[in-house]
Design an enzyme around this catalytic site. Structure first.
Site, PDB file in Angstrom:
ATOM      1  N   ARG A  42      39.592  43.370  51.868  1.00 28.20           N
ATOM      2  CA  ARG A  42      39.236  42.070  51.276  1.00 28.20           C
ATOM      3  C   ARG A  42      39.172  41.041  52.399  1.00 28.20           C
ATOM      4  O   ARG A  42      40.156  40.367  52.710  1.00 28.20           O
ATOM      5  CB  ARG A  42      40.266  41.658  50.228  1.00 28.20           C
ATOM      6  CG  ARG A  42      39.973  40.305  49.555  1.00 28.20           C
ATOM      7  CD  ARG A  42      41.007  40.008  48.483  1.00 28.20           C
ATOM      8  NE  ARG A  42      40.791  38.714  47.869  1.00 28.20           N
ATOM      9  CZ  ARG A  42      41.234  37.559  48.378  1.00 28.20           C
ATOM     10  NH1 ARG A  42      41.910  37.535  49.520  1.00 28.20           N
ATOM     11  NH2 ARG A  42      40.989  36.425  47.750  1.00 28.20           N
ATOM     12  N   SER A 113      38.635  42.494  37.688  1.00 27.74           N
ATOM     13  CA  SER A 113      39.756  41.567  37.442  1.00 27.74           C
ATOM     14  C   SER A 113      39.667  41.013  36.031  1.00 27.74           C
ATOM     15  O   SER A 113      38.585  40.591  35.592  1.00 27.74           O
ATOM     16  CB  SER A 113      39.681  40.370  38.396  1.00 27.74           C
ATOM     17  OG  SER A 113      39.516  40.791  39.701  1.00 27.74           O
ATOM     18  N   LYS A 142      46.070  33.487  47.784  1.00 28.54           N
ATOM     19  CA  LYS A 142      44.695  33.173  47.383  1.00 28.54           C
ATOM     20  C   LYS A 142      44.613  31.709  46.940  1.00 28.54           C
ATOM     21  O   LYS A 142      45.248  31.323  45.967  1.00 28.54           O
ATOM     22  CB  LYS A 142      44.257  34.092  46.242  1.00 28.54           C
ATOM     23  CG  LYS A 142      42.865  33.771  45.740  1.00 28.54           C
ATOM     24  CD  LYS A 142      42.355  34.776  44.737  1.00 28.54           C
ATOM     25  CE  LYS A 142      41.134  34.189  44.045  1.00 28.54           C
ATOM     26  NZ  LYS A 142      40.282  35.162  43.439  1.00 28.54           N
TER      27      LYS A 142
END
Ligand SMILES: Cc1ncc(COP(=O)(O)OP(=O)(O)O)c(N)n1
Ligand SMILES: Cc1ncsc1CCOP(=O)(O)O
Ligand SMILES: [Mg+2]
Length: 207
Positions: A42, A113, A142
């Site tokens: 990621r 998600s 995040k």
């Protein structure tokens, strides 16, 4: 063709270079030695690589996972999924629609998600191999993450979908991981609980 096995969700490590204070390849290797069950690349957010640098890091991390037979999942980046010949792809509600991802990658495993009931009802769950449920706890990793939903969200998905593979994400650490599993998750997806640990082997073992 990569067959999906829900045990890969047990200790699901997510990382990009922006999460690392030292060499990402070394961190990934130590996490593999410690016992992670899968890895998501990621490369996203402040300080992340792009273009050729991202591709080169992806290739390096992909090679390490292949050598150690650890499933390699790409976050968001469909183009890189092809270049790196990944095992799986993880997308969220604002990424390429799941119908399109499944059409393009019939043989790869796909994660989606899901943060609330509306997203659950509006998503083609039958097309995905697993869901990432969260943020379960608040996360500093995040920016602009959605509100923490708590372990009750895992319980709720589990009641509605008794057989669906679920991984919890967001603010999960060595202390609270057991509550996520007890609520019905197949495993925990973590970034900082591993990347910020002084001893990565021990951090993975303790999850
Ligand atoms: C396993 C897992 N679950 C959830 C996410 C979050 O995906 P998304 O909502 O698309 O957010 P970004 O990670 O793309 O910022 C995830 N990456 N992995
Ligand atoms: C990518 C992502 N999606 C929801 S929370 C999160 C970040 C998880 O990071 P951490 O495990 O450090 O809280
Ligand atoms: Mg995404």
């Amino acid at each position: 063709m990569t067959k999906f096995d829900r045990t890969i969700l047990n200790k699901y490590f997510i990382m990009g270079s922006q999460n690392c204070k030292r060499n990402p390849a070394d961190i990934l290797l130590e996490a593999i030695e410690g016992g992670i069950s899968s890895f998501q690349f990621r490369e996203k957010g402040k300080g992340s690589l792009s273009g050729e640098d991202k591709v080169n890091l992806g290739k390096q991390l992909r090679r390490i996972c292949k050598k150690h037979q650890i499933s390699f999942i790409i976050n968001d980046d469909i183009e890189l999924a092809e270049v790196l010949d990944v095992d799986g792809i993880h997308v969220g509600q604002d990424d390429l629609p799941i119908e399109e991802v499944r059409r393009r990658f019939p043989d790869k495993f796909i994660g989606l998600s899901i943060s609330n009931q509306q997203e659950l009802e509006n998503s083609s769950i039958a097309l995905v191999d697993y869901v990432g449920a969260g943020p379960i706890f608040s996360t500093k990793t995040k920016k602009n993450a959605k509100e923490a939903v708590g372990i009750k969200w895992i319980q709720s998905i589990r009641e509605q979908y008794p057989l669906l593979p679920i991984v919890g994400i967001g603010g999960i650490d060595q202390v609270n991981a057991k509550f996520v599993r007890e609520a019905g998750a197949d495993g925990v997806a973590v970034i900082s609980a591993i990347t910020e640990a002084a001893n990565i082997h021990e951090a993975v073992k303790a999850l």
